[in-house]
Scaffold this active site. Structure first.
Site, PDB file in Angstrom:
ATOM      1  N   ASP A 134       0.830  -1.209   0.000  1.00  0.00           N
ATOM      2  CA  ASP A 134       0.000   0.000   0.000  1.00  0.00           C
ATOM      3  C   ASP A 134       0.864   1.257   0.000  1.00  0.00           C
ATOM      4  O   ASP A 134       0.728   2.126   0.865  1.00  0.00           O
ATOM      5  CB  ASP A 134      -0.940  -0.026   1.203  1.00  0.00           C
ATOM      6  CG  ASP A 134      -1.843  -1.255   1.189  1.00  0.00           C
ATOM      7  OD1 ASP A 134      -3.026  -1.112   0.873  1.00  0.00           O
ATOM      8  OD2 ASP A 134      -1.335  -2.362   1.488  1.00  0.00           O
ATOM      9  N   ASP A 140      -1.461  -2.797  -4.070  1.00  0.00           N
ATOM     10  CA  ASP A 140      -1.757  -1.368  -3.968  1.00  0.00           C
ATOM     11  C   ASP A 140      -0.474  -0.575  -4.139  1.00  0.00           C
ATOM     12  O   ASP A 140       0.156  -0.135  -3.168  1.00  0.00           O
ATOM     13  CB  ASP A 140      -2.462  -1.033  -2.653  1.00  0.00           C
ATOM     14  CG  ASP A 140      -3.948  -1.379  -2.693  1.00  0.00           C
ATOM     15  OD1 ASP A 140      -4.396  -1.963  -3.705  1.00  0.00           O
ATOM     16  OD2 ASP A 140      -4.651  -1.083  -1.718  1.00  0.00           O
ATOM     17  N   TYR A 164      -1.682   4.008  -6.401  1.00  0.00           N
ATOM     18  CA  TYR A 164      -2.857   4.799  -6.037  1.00  0.00           C
ATOM     19  C   TYR A 164      -3.180   5.839  -7.109  1.00  0.00           C
ATOM     20  O   TYR A 164      -3.657   6.938  -6.832  1.00  0.00           O
ATOM     21  CB  TYR A 164      -2.679   5.451  -4.666  1.00  0.00           C
ATOM     22  CG  TYR A 164      -2.820   4.458  -3.543  1.00  0.00           C
ATOM     23  CD1 TYR A 164      -3.989   4.366  -2.812  1.00  0.00           C
ATOM     24  CD2 TYR A 164      -1.788   3.571  -3.243  1.00  0.00           C
ATOM     25  CE1 TYR A 164      -4.136   3.434  -1.803  1.00  0.00           C
ATOM     26  CE2 TYR A 164      -1.920   2.619  -2.240  1.00  0.00           C
ATOM     27  CZ  TYR A 164      -3.100   2.560  -1.523  1.00  0.00           C
ATOM     28  OH  TYR A 164      -3.245   1.624  -0.530  1.00  0.00           O
ATOM     29  N   ASN A 202      -6.551  -3.999  -4.730  1.00  0.00           N
ATOM     30  CA  ASN A 202      -7.776  -3.407  -5.265  1.00  0.00           C
ATOM     31  C   ASN A 202      -7.526  -2.105  -6.012  1.00  0.00           C
ATOM     32  O   ASN A 202      -8.281  -1.750  -6.922  1.00  0.00           O
ATOM     33  CB  ASN A 202      -8.791  -3.180  -4.133  1.00  0.00           C
ATOM     34  CG  ASN A 202      -8.237  -2.308  -3.018  1.00  0.00           C
ATOM     35  OD1 ASN A 202      -7.239  -2.663  -2.384  1.00  0.00           O
ATOM     36  ND2 ASN A 202      -8.859  -1.174  -2.764  1.00  0.00           N
ATOM     37  N   HIS A 232      -3.033  -9.586  -1.164  1.00  0.00           N
ATOM     38  CA  HIS A 232      -3.269  -8.201  -0.762  1.00  0.00           C
ATOM     39  C   HIS A 232      -4.107  -8.079   0.515  1.00  0.00           C
ATOM     40  O   HIS A 232      -3.678  -7.444   1.476  1.00  0.00           O
ATOM     41  CB  HIS A 232      -3.907  -7.405  -1.896  1.00  0.00           C
ATOM     42  CG  HIS A 232      -4.138  -5.978  -1.529  1.00  0.00           C
ATOM     43  ND1 HIS A 232      -3.098  -5.144  -1.147  1.00  0.00           N
ATOM     44  CD2 HIS A 232      -5.272  -5.240  -1.440  1.00  0.00           C
ATOM     45  CE1 HIS A 232      -3.585  -3.953  -0.847  1.00  0.00           C
ATOM     46  NE2 HIS A 232      -4.898  -3.980  -1.013  1.00  0.00           N
ATOM     47  N   HIS A 250     -11.696  -2.909   6.641  1.00  0.00           N
ATOM     48  CA  HIS A 250     -11.633  -4.193   5.923  1.00  0.00           C
ATOM     49  C   HIS A 250     -11.837  -5.406   6.829  1.00  0.00           C
ATOM     50  O   HIS A 250     -11.421  -6.519   6.493  1.00  0.00           O
ATOM     51  CB  HIS A 250     -10.307  -4.325   5.154  1.00  0.00           C
ATOM     52  CG  HIS A 250     -10.037  -3.177   4.230  1.00  0.00           C
ATOM     53  ND1 HIS A 250     -10.878  -2.868   3.190  1.00  0.00           N
ATOM     54  CD2 HIS A 250      -9.027  -2.263   4.202  1.00  0.00           C
ATOM     55  CE1 HIS A 250     -10.397  -1.806   2.544  1.00  0.00           C
ATOM     56  NE2 HIS A 250      -9.286  -1.409   3.143  1.00  0.00           N
ATOM     57  N   VAL A 256      -5.016  -3.225   4.869  1.00  0.00           N
ATOM     58  CA  VAL A 256      -5.206  -2.425   6.077  1.00  0.00           C
ATOM     59  C   VAL A 256      -3.959  -1.566   6.266  1.00  0.00           C
ATOM     60  O   VAL A 256      -2.841  -2.094   6.279  1.00  0.00           O
ATOM     61  CB  VAL A 256      -5.428  -3.321   7.312  1.00  0.00           C
ATOM     62  CG1 VAL A 256      -5.532  -2.477   8.579  1.00  0.00           C
ATOM     63  CG2 VAL A 256      -6.685  -4.163   7.125  1.00  0.00           C
ATOM     64  N   HIS A 257      -4.146  -0.274   6.429  1.00  0.00           N
ATOM     65  CA  HIS A 257      -3.018   0.653   6.456  1.00  0.00           C
ATOM     66  C   HIS A 257      -2.462   0.800   7.871  1.00  0.00           C
ATOM     67  O   HIS A 257      -2.521   1.878   8.491  1.00  0.00           O
ATOM     68  CB  HIS A 257      -3.433   2.002   5.884  1.00  0.00           C
ATOM     69  CG  HIS A 257      -3.977   1.908   4.494  1.00  0.00           C
ATOM     70  ND1 HIS A 257      -4.824   2.828   3.942  1.00  0.00           N
ATOM     71  CD2 HIS A 257      -3.792   0.957   3.538  1.00  0.00           C
ATOM     72  CE1 HIS A 257      -5.136   2.475   2.718  1.00  0.00           C
ATOM     73  NE2 HIS A 257      -4.533   1.335   2.448  1.00  0.00           N
TER      74      HIS A 257
END
Length: 605
Positions: A232, A259, A262, A316, A398, A408, A436-437
């Site tokens: 991410d 990810d 972005y 995603n 992911h 999520h 998940v960030h």
């Protein structure tokens, strides 16, 4: 004996361990792969199977010490939750070559133990209402390489392609890429430094010389120096800290768990990206993307990817739907992955070996049902893994299957129900995910039950993207999402209430779940150092610790126990030919008090 310890690749450091006796000192360190020990000492201890866990201060725990009591380190309010994206004209993002014929966005990816993909881009991408693709047949794709600087006796040619991202809507712009080149270079020797140039020699337009080092061959005794995991990422100021920190840790392999750019946080006209696309652009006719962010990301990552093999899996944010129904076009065309080499017919899932580690890269946004092609491929791939050659089995995807954050939460429960049992049967060791960030490490778990033979699940989706760090936990008061809140963009939803334990008949726990060992809301990356066939050191590095020596957010030895966790897939390893270079259970790996060591070293020797 003392000289042997001093000269070991795992240097000794004193450790004050107060878990058993506050006045006892223990010497511990990672298990060396080989050790020359006097015969009298061999009669008393098996040093080669002893975990000397050495660290300044407290000892580094191992998974044998678990399951651990859940621990949360909440978001530090002195930090910002996120930062804006770097502007497209930022020095690390803009095109630097004087000629568009020269290669840029150069990247390496593993193919087989003796071959590597080299990818790059030439030409100019075009954004506009009417765009015409470049002709990829007019250029050559060449790589020159060799083991000496300035000498390239080996030369290979590959193929080139272009792609377009099309939006037939009023006010939206289209995109066509530069020419994307992929060349497979083979005949590479293990653990060897190579020098290479790529481009088109007929122009001439060859890159400057770059070097990389190949990984060891698959073997229970050989492993990559360090394997970096990150997810991410995006292109924010936090991303720059993450990647700079990661490069300082000198990995020999990088794995990105989805990810990437972005680019879909932007309108096709560019401008400023948004942390929430639907919130900022509610009238957009489709989830748009600003494709030049892909080119910017390739330039930003090139100092790393041109020198260190980098493996990716889709997330995603790579879906990027077009009006025609085409998806994942940027991801599919820009990255070379060992799909066909591993028997896969899709770039969305594949496998590869890195020394004694076998990786399976799983696709969460394609069919994962037990009746589908991915599941059949995974079953076949796992059946071929020889744990006597590649003892470690690591998976990445992911989205996480186990996750205690509100974001999520249980989003990919369907995928877990379809695939987890197969991976458990084959004694998967570790599984890395993003989405998940934030950071979270689980206790060993299977089917929501603590299990010493279950995998260690790690969420590492904290690379620094524009959507900011996640700070809410599903067990916080008022933060439990409803079963319909987290629905995958592709695939079904299977939310469930727990059937046993403290959360029985509930959708969320009212405290940190027992299977969640440690969680923290911070940006960062992780490094896996595989010591031998049973011990690997995992370290999570937080961005705020980038300027601190020997500082990290989480650290643990992940220990395999092949003799305890036996399955048909691991029987070869656990049988007569099994490896004994590392600890297999807590009883074969004692920590001796200092006075015993002194007696052994000075009394006997």
């Amino acid at each position: 004996m003392l000289d042997t310890i001093r000269n070991s690749r795992h240097a000794c450091r004193p450790n004050w361990n107060q878990r058993d006796n506050p006045w006892t000192i223990y010497l511990t360190m990672p298990p060396p792969t080989s050790f020359i020990i006097p015969t009298p000492l061999l009669m008393l201890i098996a040093v080669t199977t002893m975990p000397f866990l050495l660290a300044a201060g407290e000892s580094i725990p191992t998974t044998l010490d678990g399951p651990f009591k859940p621990l949360t380190r909440r978001f530090d309010p002195s930090l910002r939750r996120g930062s804006g994206d770097l502007p497209i004209d930022h020095p690390r993002l803009r095109k630097r070559n004087v000629s568009s014929d020269l290669p840029e966005q150069i990247a390496l990816a593993l193919s087989t133990p003796s071959s590597i993909w080299v990818s790059w881009v030439t030409g100019d991408a075009v954004v506009g209402k009417d765009v015409k693709p470049l002709d990829a047949t007019l250029v050559s794709s060449e790589v020159w390489y060799g083991k000496e600087k300035g000498k390239y006796p080996l030369k290979k040619k590959g193929n080139a392609t272009v792609y377009s991202q099309l939006y037939p809507f009023d006010g939206l712009l289209n995109y066509t890429s530069g020419i994307i080149h992929h060349v497979l270079i083979d005949g590479l020797e293990p653990e060897t430094k190579y020098y290479y140039r790529c481009g088109d020699s007929s122009v001439p337009a060859m890159s400057d010389e770059i070097s990389f080092e190949t990984l060891p061959l698959p073997s229970k005794d050989s492993y990559p120096h360090r394997i970096a995991f990150v997810g991410d990422l995006g292109l924010t100021s936090n991303t720059t800290t993450t990647i700079d920190h990661l490069m300082d840790n000198d990995p020999s392999l990088v794995v990105i768990v989805g990810d990437l750019t972005y680019a879909n946080q932007y309108r096709t006209t560019g401008g400023k990206g948004a942390s929430c696309f639907s919130c900022s652009f509610p009238d957009a006719p489709i989830r748009e993307t600003y494709q030049p962010r892909w080119d910017a990301w390739g330039r930003f990552m090139e100092p790393l990817t041109s020198k260190v093999p980098t493996m990716v899996i889709e997330g995603n944010h790579e879906i990027e739907p077009q009006a025609s129904g085409v998806t994942f076009k940027s991801y599919s065309e820009r990255f070379a992955v060992p799909a066909s080499e591993s028997g896969s017919n899709s770039n969305f899932y594949y496998s590869f070996d890195a020394g004694g580690v076998h990786f399976v890269m799983l696709g969460a946004y394609v069919d994962y049902n037990q009746t589908g092609a991915q599941y059949a491929w995974l079953k076949e791939d796992l059946s071929k893994v020889d744990r006597a050659v590649t003892p470690w089995l690591v998976a990445t995807m992911h989205p996480p299957w186990y996750n205690s954050y509100s974001s999520h939460y249980q989003e990919f429960e369907c995928m877990r129900q379809e695939m987890e049992e197969l991976l458990y049967q084959h004694r998967l060791d570790i599984i890395f995910a993003g989405h998940v960030h934030a950071y979270e490490r689980m206790n060993r778990i299977y089917n929501y039950t603590l299990d010493p033979c279950g995998a260690v699940y790690i969420t590492i989706g904290d690379g620094g993207n524009i959507e900011k760090v996640d700070v809410d936990f599903a067990d916080d008061p008022g933060k439990c999402p409803s079963p319909g809140d987290n629905v995958p963009e592709i695939g079904g939803s299977c939310p469930l209430n727990f059937t046993s334990g403290p959360a029985k008949d509930k959708f969320c726990w009212d405290r940190q779940p027992d299977w969640s060992a440690f969680r923290e809301s911070s940006f960062g990356h992780g490094i896996l150092e595989v010591m031998n066939s049973t011990y690997a050191l995992w370290t999570w590095h937080r961005n705020q610790d980038v300027y601190k020596d020997d500082s990290y957010g989480d650290q643990i030895y992940i220990v395999r126990q092949p003799n305890l966790c036996i399955s048909p897939a691991t029987s070869r390893e656990a049988g007569g030919g099994r490896d004994t270079s590392g600890c297999e259970n807590r009883f074969s790996c004692p920590s001796f008090p200092m006075f015993i060591w002194i007696f052994l070293m000075f009394g006997i020797l």
